[in-house]
Enzyme design. Structure first.
Site, short mmCIF file in Angstrom:
data_model
loop_
_atom_site.label_atom_id
_atom_site.label_comp_id
_atom_site.label_asym_id
_atom_site.label_seq_id
_atom_site.Cartn_x
_atom_site.Cartn_y
_atom_site.Cartn_z
N HIS A 224 -3.51 -8.62 -70.39
CA HIS A 224 -3.33 -7.54 -69.44
C HIS A 224 -4.71 -7.00 -69.06
CE1 HIS A 224 1.02 -7.28 -69.93
NE2 HIS A 224 0.85 -7.33 -71.23
N CYS B 184 1.39 -12.44 -69.37
CA CYS B 184 2.17 -12.09 -70.56
C CYS B 184 3.60 -12.64 -70.44
CB CYS B 184 2.13 -10.58 -70.80
SG CYS B 184 2.62 -10.12 -72.49
#
Length: 501
Positions: free
Chosen positions: A443, A345
């Site tokens: 994630h 991310c």
């Protein structure tokens, strides 16, 4: 068996932060579900950088997602209607009903609390209409007298919905009786009346040595001790926010495997000032073949097989911090000697050529140079990407699942060599031409057993074991519920919920 039930709400508040509120709510949800009750978790206001994507496409605190799993429910935005994600020492992104509405400093949010209160009560009404039992987690402590005005997180909520409260305190920290009695002393008379009993958490030793203190507490306050929960060694549930203790200089995290050991893969993660979703690394902390360490500020990172740049709530500020801490030179040396590098991310965005924030999504508008290892640039956009996804890793074609929570849109040639192909026909992330660097927006990639084993093998671990992280979480929830059934006055708790058995 259940014979009659009326819709009730029970709130768990803590004498301090990290007293065990999240854990107690998760355990109660699982215990009540095992008794055949339909129960939903709820937290009016949460301040946390660990979050999850819900079934209705929003964002809530990670702890509430775990509590939903404990209740055998899909996480929903009504379970945490107000989420605050700090992006500076004095400001946070404000998320209402799962959607970011903008950044506010502390004074701005204080003025906004009446609007937030309406969102909280709306969500609670909806949950109460769907589930006969709602178990609520407070935030911090109800005795923070500077935050009492307009409170929606603790007693302000309990008074608004007229629900009973159980107060929990952590004896492992010391001063448990002072915490409980002091908290009561700072409450109003009506709030003190609302507290129906105490739970003491994380007790080690012979309970008979504590009994005189328990007797004094009940006599002094006129309120019962509803249970003393033992310290459950090795219990692991995803943390609401705080980093595992190695970032604070301890050698072994609570619930983690001891570091060291021959044949283990060495993994280091910088403890960014605005690190988010560090629960990504829980499967690695629990993996018997992995030695994982969060590197604290001003600490020299040791040589490692794999470096992971984690998510961040303020990517450009954390990128500046990494450079000031000497990580740019460390990464160059790490790669020069054949180490592997993964960005997740915000970590992905750092590995590109540049990060643009023209709208000031994460701070002051501006641009920053990335580390430049992958040929793409990222522009932050007002609309956050929130998706639960499945797909396959491009390397090895093994199944992977995870979730996206990011405001950045990345574009560039490096993305033509994706990290994963997703089921919705999108590509995710990038892999460098030499295969030494990977980057992903997903994630939770290490929670997929096959994907975790594949990534550990890429990083240099020979014959990696396949660890089922979700099964481990289920085992821990069951163990927690067993402890509550053994050590809490469950008949009294059921009575507070209006449940007759």
């Amino acid at each position: 068996m259940q014979t009659k039930m009326t819709a009730r709400t029970l709130m768990i508040q803590g004498a301090t932060s990290d007293a065990g509120k999240s854990t107690l709510v998760a355990g109660l949800c699982r215990s009540l579900v095992r008794r055949g009750l339909s129960v939903a978790p709820f937290k009016p206001q949460n301040m946390a950088l660990n979050s999850a994507v819900t079934a209705d496409g929003g964002e809530i605190g990670r702890a509430q997602a775990v509590q939903a799993h404990a209740a055998h429910l899909a996480p929903h935005t009504d379970m945490n209607p107000v989420l605050l994600k700090p992006n500076s020492d004095t400001g946070a992104q404000v998320i209402i009903h799962g959607r970011a509405i903008g950044n506010m400093d502390a004074l701005e949010y204080h003025a906004y609390k009446q609007t937030a209160r309406a969102a909280v009560l709306e969500s609670h009404r909806r949950l109460s209409g769907r589930y006969p039992v709602v178990v609520v987690e407070g935030a911090g402590s109800p005795a923070e007298i500077n935050l009492r005005e307009g409170d929606i997180a603790n007693m302000g909520f309990a008074e608004a919905v007229d629900c009973p409260v159980i107060l929990v305190a952590d004896i492992d920290r010391g001063g448990v009786f002072a915490h409980l009695v002091g908290t009561l002393a700072l409450l109003s008379e009506s709030e003190r009346t609302r507290v129906q009993g105490f739970v003491i958490n994380r007790f080690r030793g012979d309970i008979s040595l504590l009994q005189s203190g328990l007797d004094w507490l009940e006599a002094h306050t006129g309120k019962p001790v509803l249970g003393v929960l033992p310290y459950l060694h090795g219990l692991h549930l995803e943390a609401e926010d705080a980093l595992p203790s190695p970032a604070c200089g301890e050698s072994v995290a609570r619930g983690a495997q001891p570091a060291g050991g021959e044949g283990k893969l060495s993994v280091v993660v910088p403890a960014l000032p605005h690190i988010s979703n560090h629960t990504d690394f829980d499967p690695l902390r629990l993996h018997p073949q992995v030695e994982l360490r969060f590197v604290a500020p001003n600490e020299t990172p040791s040589p490692a097989d794999l470096v992971i740049l984690p998510g961040s709530k303020n990517v450009r500020a954390d990128l500046d911090w990494l450079r000031a801490q000497g990580w740019e030179e460390y990464l160059a040396r790490h790669l020069r000697y054949g180490g592997k590098l993964l960005g997740i991310c915000g970590g992905l965005q750092m590995l590109g050529r540049a990060i643009h924030d023209p709208h000031g999504i994460e701070g002051e508008p501006g641009n920053s140079d990335g580390f430049g290892y992958l040929d793409f640039t990222t522009t932050l956009q007002p609309n956050k990407q929130l998706h639960n996804v499945r797909g396959v890793l491009a390397q090895g074609d093994v199944p992977v699942s995870g979730y996206e929570i990011h405001a950045g849109i990345s574009e560039g040639a490096a993305l033509q060599r994706p990290f994963a192909q997703l089921d919705d026909r999108r590509d995710d992330g990038a892999i460098s031409g030499d295969g030494q660097i990977m980057a992903t927006y997903l994630h939770g990639v290490f929670e997929s057993p096959q994907a975790c084993a594949s990534l550990l093998e890429w990083a240099g671990l020979q014959a990696p074991q396949s660890i089922d992280y979700h099964a481990l979480r289920e085992q821990n929830l069951e163990r927690l519920a067993d402890a509550l059934e053994s050590h809490l006055d469950m008949p009294r708790i059921l009575q507070l919920l209006g449940v007759k058995t």
